[in-house]
Design a protein around this motif. Structure first.
Motif, PDB file in Angstrom:
ATOM      1  N   LEU A  87       0.847  -1.188   0.000  1.00  0.00           N
ATOM      2  CA  LEU A  87       0.000   0.000   0.000  1.00  0.00           C
ATOM      3  C   LEU A  87       0.884   1.240   0.000  1.00  0.00           C
ATOM      4  N   PHE A  88       0.469   2.255  -0.758  1.00  0.00           N
ATOM      5  CA  PHE A  88       1.267   3.464  -0.912  1.00  0.00           C
ATOM      6  C   PHE A  88       0.582   4.636  -0.223  1.00  0.00           C
ATOM      7  N   ASP A  89       0.929   4.840   1.039  1.00  0.00           N
ATOM      8  CA  ASP A  89       0.393   5.952   1.807  1.00  0.00           C
ATOM      9  C   ASP A  89       1.190   6.054   3.104  1.00  0.00           C
ATOM     10  N   PRO A  90       1.599   7.260   3.506  1.00  0.00           N
ATOM     11  CA  PRO A  90       2.404   7.397   4.723  1.00  0.00           C
ATOM     12  C   PRO A  90       1.643   7.069   6.012  1.00  0.00           C
ATOM     13  N   PHE A  91       0.308   7.020   5.993  1.00  0.00           N
ATOM     14  CA  PHE A  91      -0.469   6.688   7.187  1.00  0.00           C
ATOM     15  C   PHE A  91      -0.595   5.182   7.401  1.00  0.00           C
ATOM     16  N   ILE A  92      -0.068   4.404   6.497  1.00  0.00           N
ATOM     17  CA  ILE A  92      -0.137   2.947   6.572  1.00  0.00           C
ATOM     18  C   ILE A  92       1.109   2.430   7.278  1.00  0.00           C
ATOM     19  N   SER A  93       0.919   1.484   8.181  1.00  0.00           N
ATOM     20  CA  SER A  93       2.061   0.858   8.868  1.00  0.00           C
ATOM     21  C   SER A  93       2.844   0.006   7.875  1.00  0.00           C
ATOM     22  N   ARG A  94       4.116  -0.186   8.189  1.00  0.00           N
ATOM     23  CA  ARG A  94       4.937  -1.034   7.310  1.00  0.00           C
ATOM     24  C   ARG A  94       4.293  -2.412   7.146  1.00  0.00           C
ATOM     25  N   CYS A  95       3.832  -2.993   8.230  1.00  0.00           N
ATOM     26  CA  CYS A  95       3.079  -4.253   8.208  1.00  0.00           C
ATOM     27  C   CYS A  95       1.736  -3.950   8.850  1.00  0.00           C
ATOM     28  N   HIS A  96       0.770  -3.530   8.054  1.00  0.00           N
ATOM     29  CA  HIS A  96      -0.493  -3.004   8.566  1.00  0.00           C
ATOM     30  C   HIS A  96      -1.509  -4.099   8.901  1.00  0.00           C
ATOM     31  N   ALA A  97      -1.559  -5.149   8.091  1.00  0.00           N
ATOM     32  CA  ALA A  97      -2.550  -6.216   8.293  1.00  0.00           C
ATOM     33  C   ALA A  97      -2.107  -7.453   7.524  1.00  0.00           C
ATOM     34  N   TYR A  98      -2.858  -8.537   7.719  1.00  0.00           N
ATOM     35  CA  TYR A  98      -2.628  -9.714   6.890  1.00  0.00           C
ATOM     36  C   TYR A  98      -3.933 -10.446   6.635  1.00  0.00           C
ATOM     37  N   LEU A  99      -3.945 -11.161   5.523  1.00  0.00           N
ATOM     38  CA  LEU A  99      -5.074 -12.002   5.131  1.00  0.00           C
ATOM     39  C   LEU A  99      -4.644 -13.458   5.276  1.00  0.00           C
ATOM     40  N   ARG A 100      -5.495 -14.278   5.864  1.00  0.00           N
ATOM     41  CA  ARG A 100      -5.221 -15.714   5.982  1.00  0.00           C
ATOM     42  C   ARG A 100      -6.411 -16.473   5.408  1.00  0.00           C
ATOM     43  N   ARG A 101      -6.132 -17.414   4.516  1.00  0.00           N
ATOM     44  CA  ARG A 101      -7.191 -18.192   3.878  1.00  0.00           C
ATOM     45  C   ARG A 101      -7.724 -19.244   4.839  1.00  0.00           C
ATOM     46  N   ILE A 102      -9.045 -19.333   4.906  1.00  0.00           N
ATOM     47  CA  ILE A 102      -9.729 -20.314   5.736  1.00  0.00           C
ATOM     48  C   ILE A 102     -10.535 -21.212   4.791  1.00  0.00           C
ATOM     49  N   ASP A 103     -10.132 -22.473   4.669  1.00  0.00           N
ATOM     50  CA  ASP A 103     -10.842 -23.393   3.791  1.00  0.00           C
ATOM     51  C   ASP A 103     -12.146 -23.838   4.441  1.00  0.00           C
ATOM     52  N   ARG A 104     -13.229 -23.801   3.662  1.00  0.00           N
ATOM     53  CA  ARG A 104     -14.551 -24.206   4.142  1.00  0.00           C
ATOM     54  C   ARG A 104     -14.911 -25.608   3.685  1.00  0.00           C
ATOM     55  N   GLY A 105     -14.112 -26.190   2.832  1.00  0.00           N
ATOM     56  CA  GLY A 105     -14.475 -27.468   2.235  1.00  0.00           C
ATOM     57  C   GLY A 105     -15.285 -27.221   0.982  1.00  0.00           C
ATOM     58  N   ASN A 106     -15.628 -28.279   0.262  1.00  0.00           N
ATOM     59  CA  ASN A 106     -16.418 -28.170  -0.967  1.00  0.00           C
ATOM     60  C   ASN A 106     -15.801 -27.216  -1.985  1.00  0.00           C
ATOM     61  N   GLY A 107     -14.492 -27.036  -1.960  1.00  0.00           N
ATOM     62  CA  GLY A 107     -13.825 -26.170  -2.926  1.00  0.00           C
ATOM     63  C   GLY A 107     -13.989 -24.684  -2.678  1.00  0.00           C
ATOM     64  N   GLN A 108     -14.464 -24.302  -1.506  1.00  0.00           N
ATOM     65  CA  GLN A 108     -14.669 -22.886  -1.204  1.00  0.00           C
ATOM     66  C   GLN A 108     -13.815 -22.463  -0.014  1.00  0.00           C
ATOM     67  N   PHE A 109     -13.507 -21.168   0.017  1.00  0.00           N
ATOM     68  CA  PHE A 109     -12.754 -20.626   1.145  1.00  0.00           C
ATOM     69  C   PHE A 109     -13.097 -19.166   1.357  1.00  0.00           C
ATOM     70  N   HIS A 110     -12.772 -18.696   2.553  1.00  0.00           N
ATOM     71  CA  HIS A 110     -12.908 -17.290   2.931  1.00  0.00           C
ATOM     72  C   HIS A 110     -11.526 -16.782   3.310  1.00  0.00           C
ATOM     73  N   TYR A 111     -11.418 -15.458   3.460  1.00  0.00           N
ATOM     74  CA  TYR A 111     -10.185 -14.866   3.971  1.00  0.00           C
ATOM     75  C   TYR A 111     -10.477 -14.133   5.272  1.00  0.00           C
ATOM     76  N   LEU A 112      -9.626 -14.371   6.249  1.00  0.00           N
ATOM     77  CA  LEU A 112      -9.678 -13.675   7.528  1.00  0.00           C
ATOM     78  C   LEU A 112      -8.709 -12.506   7.430  1.00  0.00           C
ATOM     79  N   LEU A 113      -9.185 -11.296   7.669  1.00  0.00           N
ATOM     80  CA  LEU A 113      -8.344 -10.103   7.673  1.00  0.00           C
ATOM     81  C   LEU A 113      -8.047  -9.736   9.114  1.00  0.00           C
ATOM     82  N   VAL A 114      -6.771  -9.583   9.453  1.00  0.00           N
ATOM     83  CA  VAL A 114      -6.350  -9.283  10.822  1.00  0.00           C
ATOM     84  C   VAL A 114      -5.487  -8.029  10.813  1.00  0.00           C
ATOM     85  N   ASP A 115      -5.800  -7.086  11.716  1.00  0.00           N
ATOM     86  CA  ASP A 115      -5.014  -5.862  11.872  1.00  0.00           C
ATOM     87  C   ASP A 115      -3.667  -6.212  12.492  1.00  0.00           C
ATOM     88  N   GLY A 116      -2.589  -5.680  11.923  1.00  0.00           N
ATOM     89  CA  GLY A 116      -1.250  -5.893  12.466  1.00  0.00           C
ATOM     90  C   GLY A 116      -0.474  -6.930  11.685  1.00  0.00           C
TER      91      GLY A 116
END
Length: 161
Positions: A40-69
């Motif tokens: 991300l290109f903005d001075p108000f953003i932390s160097r490591c601001h957040a992360y996304l982690r994939r959560i498999d639901r089965g049946n070929g589908q998944f969601h993403y968990l977004l976590v601050d930090g």
């Protein structure tokens, strides 16, 4: 590993413009650092601001968990908002609007909701912005002009343009 029936697309708007990434990996780091997988290109953003982690639901589908930090549990300096509410973490749903800073917005969409030609252009823009890793942490990629804030943050419920 399972794939979502229609891939999820992370559409970003910041000082580098609008771009998109089709989400496929297990995890993405998000921030200003050139080491982040989604930069991300903005001075108000932390160097490591957040992360996304994939959560498999089965049946070929998944969601993403977004976590601050970062992945070690250190929160970002300015936090994030999802659908206008402060959030430390959330399982994302299609249509969610994420604000990482006053001029940095992300939207989660399904790939089939974005015209193919537009998605290809947005993916190319994402690749070009990510390649700016050799530049300093807050500089924009060569040829990118900062846009006024009113052009960066659109209506929170409009489709990608």
């Amino acid at each position: 590993m399972g794939r979502s029936l229609s891939p999820q697309v992370f559409v970003l708007r910041d000082r580098a413009g609008k771009r998109a990434l089709i989400l496929q990996d297990e995890e993405y780091t998000i921030g200003r650092s050139s080491k982040c997988s989604i930069r991300l290109f903005d001075p108000f953003i932390s160097r490591c601001h957040a992360y996304l982690r994939r959560i498999d639901r089965g049946n070929g589908q998944f969601h993403y968990l977004l976590v601050d930090g970062n992945t070690e549990g250190h929160r970002s300096a300015n936090g994030m908002f999802i659908n206008d509410a402060p959030a430390q973490s959330r399982l994302l749903r299609v249509g969610d609007v994420i604000n990482f800073g006053p001029q940095v917005t992300a939207l989660l969409w399904k790939a089939h909701d974005i015209p193919t030609a537009e998605l290809e252009l947005l993916e190319t823009a994402f690749t070009r912005a990510q390649m700016a890793r050799k530049h300093s942490e807050t500089r924009l990629p060569v040829g990118v002009v900062a846009k006024p804030p009113t052009e960066l943050v659109g209506s929170s419920h409009q489709t990608p343009q």
